[in-house]
Design a protein around this motif. Sequence first.
Motif, short mmCIF file in Angstrom:
data_model
loop_
_atom_site.label_atom_id
_atom_site.label_comp_id
_atom_site.label_asym_id
_atom_site.label_seq_id
_atom_site.Cartn_x
_atom_site.Cartn_y
_atom_site.Cartn_z
N TRP A 58 16.07 16.65 -4.86
CA TRP A 58 14.62 16.79 -4.98
C TRP A 58 14.19 18.25 -5.05
CZ3 TRP A 58 11.06 13.67 -6.59
CH2 TRP A 58 9.72 13.99 -6.38
N ASP A 59 14.78 19.10 -4.22
CA ASP A 59 14.41 20.51 -4.21
C ASP A 59 14.73 21.17 -5.55
OD1 ASP A 59 13.43 20.36 -1.61
OD2 ASP A 59 15.37 20.89 -0.73
N TYR A 97 9.71 11.10 -12.00
CA TYR A 97 10.98 11.50 -11.40
C TYR A 97 11.02 10.95 -10.00
CZ TYR A 97 11.63 14.51 -15.35
OH TYR A 97 11.80 14.96 -16.64
N VAL A 98 12.17 10.42 -9.62
CA VAL A 98 12.33 9.85 -8.29
C VAL A 98 13.67 10.29 -7.70
CG1 VAL A 98 13.35 7.67 -9.11
CG2 VAL A 98 12.16 7.72 -6.91
N GLY A 133 5.70 8.91 -1.75
CA GLY A 133 7.01 8.63 -1.21
C GLY A 133 7.06 8.78 0.29
N THR A 134 8.27 8.68 0.80
CA THR A 134 8.56 8.84 2.21
C THR A 134 9.62 9.93 2.33
OG1 THR A 134 8.16 6.48 2.53
CG2 THR A 134 9.32 7.65 4.29
N PRO A 135 9.24 11.13 2.78
CA PRO A 135 10.22 12.22 2.87
C PRO A 135 11.48 11.77 3.62
CG PRO A 135 8.04 13.07 3.30
CD PRO A 135 7.92 11.55 3.22
N GLY A 136 12.62 12.15 3.07
CA GLY A 136 13.89 11.77 3.66
C GLY A 136 14.41 10.43 3.20
N MET A 137 13.58 9.65 2.49
CA MET A 137 14.01 8.34 2.01
C MET A 137 13.82 8.19 0.51
SD MET A 137 13.06 4.44 3.05
CE MET A 137 14.03 4.52 4.55
N LEU A 138 12.60 8.46 0.04
CA LEU A 138 12.28 8.31 -1.37
C LEU A 138 11.08 9.20 -1.68
CD1 LEU A 138 12.06 5.13 -3.49
CD2 LEU A 138 10.12 6.66 -3.45
N GLN A 139 11.17 9.97 -2.77
CA GLN A 139 10.06 10.79 -3.21
C GLN A 139 9.93 10.64 -4.72
OE1 GLN A 139 11.61 14.25 -0.68
NE2 GLN A 139 9.43 14.70 -0.89
N PHE A 140 8.68 10.67 -5.21
CA PHE A 140 8.48 10.57 -6.65
C PHE A 140 7.28 11.41 -7.08
CE2 PHE A 140 5.92 7.18 -4.83
CZ PHE A 140 4.73 7.25 -5.54
N LEU A 141 7.27 11.75 -8.36
CA LEU A 141 6.13 12.42 -8.96
C LEU A 141 6.06 12.04 -10.43
CD1 LEU A 141 7.10 14.96 -10.93
CD2 LEU A 141 7.49 16.06 -8.75
N TYR A 142 4.87 12.18 -10.98
CA TYR A 142 4.64 11.93 -12.41
C TYR A 142 4.19 13.23 -13.05
CZ TYR A 142 4.29 6.82 -11.79
OH TYR A 142 4.52 5.50 -11.53
N PRO A 191 0.86 -1.19 0.00
CA PRO A 191 0.00 0.00 0.00
C PRO A 191 0.89 1.24 0.00
CG PRO A 191 0.10 -0.93 2.20
CD PRO A 191 0.91 -1.83 1.30
N VAL A 192 0.50 2.25 -0.78
CA VAL A 192 1.27 3.48 -0.89
C VAL A 192 0.33 4.67 -0.73
CG1 VAL A 192 2.80 4.84 -2.38
CG2 VAL A 192 2.88 2.35 -2.47
N GLN A 193 0.72 5.63 0.08
CA GLN A 193 -0.04 6.86 0.21
C GLN A 193 0.30 7.75 -0.98
OE1 GLN A 193 -2.33 7.38 2.51
NE2 GLN A 193 -2.85 9.45 1.85
#
Length: 155
Positions: free
Chosen positions: A100-101, A141-142, A119-128, A38-40
Motif C-alpha cells: 500500500w505504501d 486499487y486495493v 477500508g480498514t487499516p491493517g486489513m484492507l485499503q482501497f482508493l479510486y 455500511p462502509v466509512q
Amino acid sequence: MITGRHYQNAYVTRNVDKAVASFKQHADIRSLMEIEVPVQLWTPQGEGTGVQKLAFVWVEDLNFELIEPKDGETLAIYRDALPADDSLKFHHVCHVVDDWDELMGKVEKQPFPIVLKGGTPGMLQFLYLDAREWLGHYIEYVWMVPERWAAMGGR
C-alpha cells in the motif's frame, strides 16, 4: 497510472439481485459472495458512511463486482453512474497491489485525482483514481491481507 494485478471489473446497477440471477444464467460461476454493508468512505467532498448492496461473482480468476448504492452521500460516485433501468453499467476496473505504501508513493506522482478512499487499516485499503478522461472509467486499487483475499474468493 496502471500498476498491480487486474482482477476485477465492476458494474453499478439498481438491482443486484437481478444482476446475480443473470450471471447465474449466463456464466460459469466458481464463487459468489453477496453482502449489504455500511462502509466509512472519504471523498473530496467529505467523509461519511455509505451503505451498498454488493455481489462478488468469480468466473475463473476474474471477479465481477456488482454494486447497488443504497444510502449515503459518499456513494455519489456510484449513484451518478447508474443506468435508468435495472441493467448493469460498467464503472471501473480494480487492481490488487502487494504494498500500500508503495502504491501511495506512485499515486502522489501521477495526474489522476483520488475520488474515493476507504477500508480498514491493517486489513484492507482501497482508493479510486478518476481516469475517465484517459480510459473512460475509474481505476480502483486495493491492498488486503492474504486472509481477506482468500475470504473474497481470490486464489
